[in-house]
Design a protein around this motif. Structure first.
Motif, short mmCIF file in Angstrom:
data_model
loop_
_atom_site.label_atom_id
_atom_site.label_comp_id
_atom_site.label_asym_id
_atom_site.label_seq_id
_atom_site.Cartn_x
_atom_site.Cartn_y
_atom_site.Cartn_z
N ALA A 1 0.81 -1.21 0.00
CA ALA A 1 0.00 0.00 0.00
C ALA A 1 0.85 1.26 0.00
O ALA A 1 1.88 1.33 0.64
N VAL A 2 0.38 2.24 -0.74
CA VAL A 2 0.98 3.56 -0.72
C VAL A 2 0.31 4.35 0.39
O VAL A 2 0.89 5.25 0.96
N PRO B 1 -5.37 11.53 -1.83
CA PRO B 1 -6.47 10.95 -2.59
C PRO B 1 -7.78 10.90 -1.79
O PRO B 1 -7.75 10.62 -0.59
N VAL B 2 -8.87 11.18 -2.47
CA VAL B 2 -10.20 11.14 -1.85
C VAL B 2 -11.09 10.19 -2.65
O VAL B 2 -11.26 10.34 -3.85
N GLN C 1 -6.30 0.72 -3.28
CA GLN C 1 -4.94 0.46 -3.76
C GLN C 1 -4.69 1.16 -5.10
O GLN C 1 -3.67 1.82 -5.29
N THR C 2 -5.63 1.03 -6.02
CA THR C 2 -5.48 1.64 -7.35
C THR C 2 -5.38 3.15 -7.26
O THR C 2 -4.50 3.76 -7.88
N ARG D 1 -2.11 5.48 -8.09
CA ARG D 1 -2.26 6.52 -9.11
C ARG D 1 -1.90 7.89 -8.54
O ARG D 1 -1.22 8.69 -9.19
N GLY D 2 -2.32 8.15 -7.30
CA GLY D 2 -1.99 9.41 -6.65
C GLY D 2 -0.50 9.54 -6.40
O GLY D 2 0.09 10.62 -6.59
N TRP D 3 0.13 8.45 -5.97
CA TRP D 3 1.57 8.48 -5.73
C TRP D 3 2.31 8.76 -7.04
O TRP D 3 3.22 9.59 -7.08
#
Length: 183
Positions: free
Chosen positions: A11-12, A87-88, A126-127, A131-133
């Motif tokens: 996980a990010v 991320p939201v 997770q996705t 993507r945010g990272w």
């Protein structure tokens, strides 16, 4: 849902803020996320969410739209203005396309309609986190692919190329502006 250590290990996002006014929904969501290795903080309204967001910045936010006082739309807008990199994910019983479109314009990174299967929710977290990272860290390397423009009031903007042609609200003057389609 059975604990899957690979989810939290890869996980990010590790610290998740859940904004949910229904105690049963908040408890079950918190239990699911904690069982999968996430640290979870719960806020029952916008005021608690903003305090939690400022005091202990989460890696990820999951919010309902129907909340007492400040609604989820306002909450997304304020959080994204404070830190657009967090991320939201919207988790709501509202299944209207207009609602989804509005949350996207406000900066939400995902939208899931309740009820949702645990594995679908965990995969979406997770996705979106990945993507945010990538957006945050890889955009720093691709700085030349950013669009720079100004509002009439003088506020300067620098946005990702993917925002071309979209509208946004200037936080300084409140004017609705369109991201230029060409530089």
């Amino acid at each position: 849902m059975i604990f899957d250590p690979s989810i939290s290990a890869n996980a990010v996002a590790h610290h998740i803020l859940v904004v949910e006014d229904d105690p049963a929904s908040a408890d079950s969501l918190k239990a699911l996320l904690e069982a999968n290795g996430f640290r979870v903080q719960v806020a029952k309204d916008g005021g608690q969410a903003h305090s939690a967001f400022r005091m202990r910045r989460p890696d990820f936010v999951i919010t309902d739209l129907i909340l007492p006082g400040e609604n989820g739309y306002e909450l997304i807008d304020r959080m994204k203005r404070a830190d657009e990199t967090v991320p939201v994910l919207v988790l709501s019983a509202i299944a209207l396309e207009d609602s989804k479109a509005l949350t996207e314009r406000l900066g939400a990174d995902g939208y899931i309609t309740k009820p949702v299967a645990a594995d679908v929710l965990l995969e979406e977290i997770q996705t979106i986190a990945e993507r945010g990272w990538e957006r945050t860290h890889l955009d720093q390397q691709k700085e030349e692919k950013r669009i720079r423009f100004n509002c009439r009031c003088g506020k300067k903007f620098k946005v990702a190329e993917g925002h071309r042609g979209k509208t946004m609200t200037c936080p300084k003057c409140g004017e609705v502006i369109k991201v230029p389609a060409h530089n």
